[in-house]
Design a protein around this motif. Structure first.
Motif, PDB file in Angstrom:
ATOM      1  N   LEU A 195       0.843  -1.185   0.000  1.00 31.94           N
ATOM      2  CA  LEU A 195       0.000   0.000   0.000  1.00 31.94           C
ATOM      3  C   LEU A 195       0.882   1.239   0.000  1.00 31.94           C
ATOM      4  O   LEU A 195       1.842   1.332   0.769  1.00 31.94           O
ATOM      5  N   THR A 196       0.567   2.184  -0.845  1.00 33.85           N
ATOM      6  CA  THR A 196       1.368   3.390  -1.014  1.00 33.85           C
ATOM      7  C   THR A 196       0.639   4.599  -0.436  1.00 33.85           C
ATOM      8  O   THR A 196      -0.548   4.556  -0.162  1.00 33.85           O
ATOM      9  N   GLY A 197       1.397   5.684  -0.266  1.00 35.77           N
ATOM     10  CA  GLY A 197       0.810   6.921   0.232  1.00 35.77           C
ATOM     11  C   GLY A 197       0.594   6.876   1.731  1.00 35.77           C
ATOM     12  O   GLY A 197       1.061   5.964   2.424  1.00 35.77           O
ATOM     13  N   PRO A 198      -0.121   7.874   2.283  1.00 37.90           N
ATOM     14  CA  PRO A 198      -0.383   7.905   3.719  1.00 37.90           C
ATOM     15  C   PRO A 198      -1.040   6.605   4.195  1.00 37.90           C
ATOM     16  O   PRO A 198      -1.957   6.096   3.556  1.00 37.90           O
ATOM     17  N   GLU A 217       0.826 -10.605   8.313  1.00 37.67           N
ATOM     18  CA  GLU A 217       2.048 -10.117   8.938  1.00 37.67           C
ATOM     19  C   GLU A 217       2.493  -8.854   8.227  1.00 37.67           C
ATOM     20  O   GLU A 217       2.530  -8.799   6.989  1.00 37.67           O
ATOM     21  N   ARG A 218       2.819  -7.827   9.001  1.00 38.43           N
ATOM     22  CA  ARG A 218       3.383  -6.627   8.404  1.00 38.43           C
ATOM     23  C   ARG A 218       4.879  -6.810   8.238  1.00 38.43           C
ATOM     24  O   ARG A 218       5.550  -7.337   9.134  1.00 38.43           O
ATOM     25  N   SER A 219       5.393  -6.385   7.108  1.00 42.67           N
ATOM     26  CA  SER A 219       6.818  -6.541   6.821  1.00 42.67           C
ATOM     27  C   SER A 219       7.464  -5.178   6.653  1.00 42.67           C
ATOM     28  O   SER A 219       6.968  -4.326   5.911  1.00 42.67           O
ATOM     29  N   ASP A 220       8.569  -4.966   7.349  1.00 44.47           N
ATOM     30  CA  ASP A 220       9.345  -3.738   7.190  1.00 44.47           C
ATOM     31  C   ASP A 220      10.570  -3.966   6.310  1.00 44.47           C
ATOM     32  O   ASP A 220      11.445  -3.110   6.219  1.00 44.47           O
ATOM     33  N   ASP A 221      10.632  -5.130   5.675  1.00 41.37           N
ATOM     34  CA  ASP A 221      11.780  -5.489   4.835  1.00 41.37           C
ATOM     35  C   ASP A 221      11.276  -5.896   3.456  1.00 41.37           C
ATOM     36  O   ASP A 221      11.108  -7.081   3.174  1.00 41.37           O
ATOM     37  N   PRO A 222      10.992  -4.914   2.577  1.00 44.84           N
ATOM     38  CA  PRO A 222      10.428  -5.235   1.273  1.00 44.84           C
ATOM     39  C   PRO A 222      11.254  -6.235   0.482  1.00 44.84           C
ATOM     40  O   PRO A 222      10.705  -7.090  -0.213  1.00 44.84           O
ATOM     41  N   SER A 225      10.636  -9.966   1.882  1.00 48.22           N
ATOM     42  CA  SER A 225       9.278 -10.497   2.032  1.00 48.22           C
ATOM     43  C   SER A 225       8.648 -10.617   0.655  1.00 48.22           C
ATOM     44  O   SER A 225       8.360  -9.623   0.009  1.00 48.22           O
ATOM     45  N   THR A 226       8.482 -11.842   0.206  1.00 43.98           N
ATOM     46  CA  THR A 226       7.956 -12.073  -1.132  1.00 43.98           C
ATOM     47  C   THR A 226       6.793 -13.052  -1.051  1.00 43.98           C
ATOM     48  O   THR A 226       6.548 -13.686  -0.023  1.00 43.98           O
ATOM     49  N   GLY A 227       6.076 -13.183  -2.141  1.00 37.51           N
ATOM     50  CA  GLY A 227       4.956 -14.100  -2.207  1.00 37.51           C
ATOM     51  C   GLY A 227       4.741 -14.564  -3.629  1.00 37.51           C
ATOM     52  O   GLY A 227       5.487 -14.206  -4.552  1.00 37.51           O
ATOM     53  N   ALA A 228       3.710 -15.352  -3.815  1.00 35.68           N
ATOM     54  CA  ALA A 228       3.397 -15.838  -5.158  1.00 35.68           C
ATOM     55  C   ALA A 228       2.973 -14.706  -6.072  1.00 35.68           C
ATOM     56  O   ALA A 228       3.117 -14.785  -7.295  1.00 35.68           O
ATOM     57  N   ALA A 229       2.434 -13.639  -5.464  1.00 36.33           N
ATOM     58  CA  ALA A 229       2.000 -12.482  -6.245  1.00 36.33           C
ATOM     59  C   ALA A 229       2.062 -11.258  -5.362  1.00 36.33           C
ATOM     60  O   ALA A 229       2.092 -11.356  -4.128  1.00 36.33           O
ATOM     61  N   THR A 230       2.094 -10.102  -5.987  1.00 37.09           N
ATOM     62  CA  THR A 230       2.111  -8.831  -5.270  1.00 37.09           C
ATOM     63  C   THR A 230       0.989  -7.951  -5.788  1.00 37.09           C
ATOM     64  O   THR A 230       0.769  -7.849  -7.000  1.00 37.09           O
ATOM     65  N   VAL A 231       0.290  -7.317  -4.861  1.00 40.05           N
ATOM     66  CA  VAL A 231      -0.785  -6.381  -5.171  1.00 40.05           C
ATOM     67  C   VAL A 231      -0.333  -5.001  -4.728  1.00 40.05           C
ATOM     68  O   VAL A 231       0.113  -4.823  -3.589  1.00 40.05           O
ATOM     69  N   GLU A 232      -0.433  -4.021  -5.596  1.00 38.30           N
ATOM     70  CA  GLU A 232      -0.071  -2.650  -5.230  1.00 38.30           C
ATOM     71  C   GLU A 232      -1.276  -1.738  -5.410  1.00 38.30           C
ATOM     72  O   GLU A 232      -1.979  -1.794  -6.414  1.00 38.30           O
ATOM     73  N   SER A 233      -1.493  -0.899  -4.402  1.00 40.76           N
ATOM     74  CA  SER A 233      -2.612   0.045  -4.398  1.00 40.76           C
ATOM     75  C   SER A 233      -2.282   1.150  -3.413  1.00 40.76           C
ATOM     76  O   SER A 233      -1.432   0.981  -2.532  1.00 40.76           O
ATOM     77  N   SER A 234      -2.952   2.272  -3.518  1.00 37.05           N
ATOM     78  CA  SER A 234      -2.835   3.268  -2.454  1.00 37.05           C
ATOM     79  C   SER A 234      -3.612   2.775  -1.239  1.00 37.05           C
ATOM     80  O   SER A 234      -4.584   2.015  -1.355  1.00 37.05           O
ATOM     81  N   CYS A 252      -5.850  -1.445  -8.414  1.00 38.23           N
ATOM     82  CA  CYS A 252      -4.686  -2.277  -8.090  1.00 38.23           C
ATOM     83  C   CYS A 252      -3.878  -2.622  -9.333  1.00 38.23           C
ATOM     84  O   CYS A 252      -4.433  -2.803 -10.422  1.00 38.23           O
ATOM     85  N   SER A 253      -2.577  -2.751  -9.133  1.00 34.10           N
ATOM     86  CA  SER A 253      -1.719  -3.370 -10.137  1.00 34.10           C
ATOM     87  C   SER A 253      -1.190  -4.676  -9.547  1.00 34.10           C
ATOM     88  O   SER A 253      -0.840  -4.730  -8.361  1.00 34.10           O
ATOM     89  N   LEU A 254      -1.153  -5.730 -10.372  1.00 32.35           N
ATOM     90  CA  LEU A 254      -0.759  -7.051  -9.913  1.00 32.35           C
ATOM     91  C   LEU A 254       0.510  -7.497 -10.628  1.00 32.35           C
ATOM     92  O   LEU A 254       0.723  -7.173 -11.800  1.00 32.35           O
ATOM     93  N   SER A 255       1.320  -8.254  -9.911  1.00 32.66           N
ATOM     94  CA  SER A 255       2.500  -8.865 -10.528  1.00 32.66           C
ATOM     95  C   SER A 255       2.665 -10.260  -9.951  1.00 32.66           C
ATOM     96  O   SER A 255       2.108 -10.599  -8.914  1.00 32.66           O
ATOM     97  N   GLY A 256       3.467 -11.088 -10.624  1.00 27.91           N
ATOM     98  CA  GLY A 256       3.600 -12.480 -10.223  1.00 27.91           C
ATOM     99  C   GLY A 256       2.433 -13.290 -10.753  1.00 27.91           C
ATOM    100  O   GLY A 256       1.999 -13.097 -11.905  1.00 27.91           O
TER     101      GLY A 256
END
Length: 271
Positions: A195-198, A217-222, A225-234, A252-256
């Motif tokens: 999640l991006t932005g504020p 789980e929240r990850s502070d180490d981008p 921390s990986t997965g089968a896919a990644t979702v990006e959104s504000s 959303c934008s998806l990858s993987g």
């Protein structure tokens, strides 16, 4: 503890008051983005929750029927349907300080760690209720009252970490208990949500544990921390699509493994 959520809640309360102060009579009757509720019904929902914290409705002599959280919210709004906006605003102001004081007290032990059921949404520690109220205020203000989904407009409102982050935290705290029945059969591998932005950050949703609840789980180490896919959104948009107010495909934008990510997101519905 969730003390930071109290800072955000007070700021969001001020934002709501500023928006309500500028409304014309017709604005109060306009349909909101929350299905079945007018603008004034959204205020009735918010103020009825504050009232119940400070002055709970006495239980009836007969055991109350089991209700979902959404049914319980509607039951509090229904008796206020015929109230005037002025009456609702007066109730909001009357119970505001008491509600804040009660929620402040929930940030201190021993009360903070006490667990309590929240209708059908699960069981939570009392200090986390401040996050729930932040989520509720932010979601209704920015996604039900204000354009583009809502009928109102407002200039100069701030969307910062203080206002957004506590509600995002609530969504991920609640996700396992609220969504596991639908999501556990779908979650077979870790899924990353960036999640991006504020209010932003990275969360990893994983397969269910032995208790049947999916893991978050929240990850502070981008990088680590990986997965089968990644979702990006504000984070702002997540409040909307994570509650099924809008379609994740629009934000959303998806990858993987995008097909896997799509199945997971289709199953997500945070209340």
């Amino acid at each position: 503890m969730s003390a930071d959520a109290m800072v955000g809640l007070r700021a969001l309360h001020a934002d709501l008051e500023a928006v309500f102060a500028g409304l014309a009579d017709a604005d109060w009757q306009a349909p909101s983005g929350c299905e079945g509720w007018r603008v004034q019904d959204v205020l009735a929902h918010v103020t009825s929750n504050f009232k119940e914290i400070v002055d709970p409705t006495p239980p009836s002599h007969e055991p109350p029927p089991a209700m979902t959280a959404e049914e319980a919210m509607e039951a509090l709004v229904a008796p206020r349907k015929e109230w005037t906006p002025a009456e609702l605003l007066a109730e909001y102001e009357r119970y505001r300080d008491g509600a804040f004081a009660a929620l402040d007290a929930m940030q201190e032990e021993p009360m903070a760690s006490v667990e309590a059921p929240v209708a059908d949404l699960g069981t939570y520690q009392l200090h986390q209720l401040a996050n729930a109220f932040c989520f509720d205020h932010y979601c209704h203000l920015h996604h039900d009252l204000l354009a583009p989904r809502g009928p109102l407009s407002a200039d100069g409102l701030v969307m910062d970490d203080a206002r957004v982050a506590p509600g995002i935290e609530w969504m991920f705290i609640g996700l396992p208990q609220m969504c596991s029945p639908a999501m556990a059969p779908v979650i077979t591998e870790p899924l990353v949500i960036d999640l991006t932005g504020p209010g932003g950050g990275r969360w990893i949703i994983g397969p269910a544990d032995a208790d049947g609840l999916i893991t978050v789980e929240r990850s502070d180490d981008p990088a680590g921390s990986t997965g089968a896919a990644t979702v990006e959104s504000s984070a702002h948009d997540f409040v909307s699509w994570g509650t099924k107010r809008s379609d994740w495909r629009d934000a959303c934008s998806l990858s993987g493994d995008v097909d896997y990510a799509a199945r997971v997101l289709d199953a997500m519905n945070i209340v």
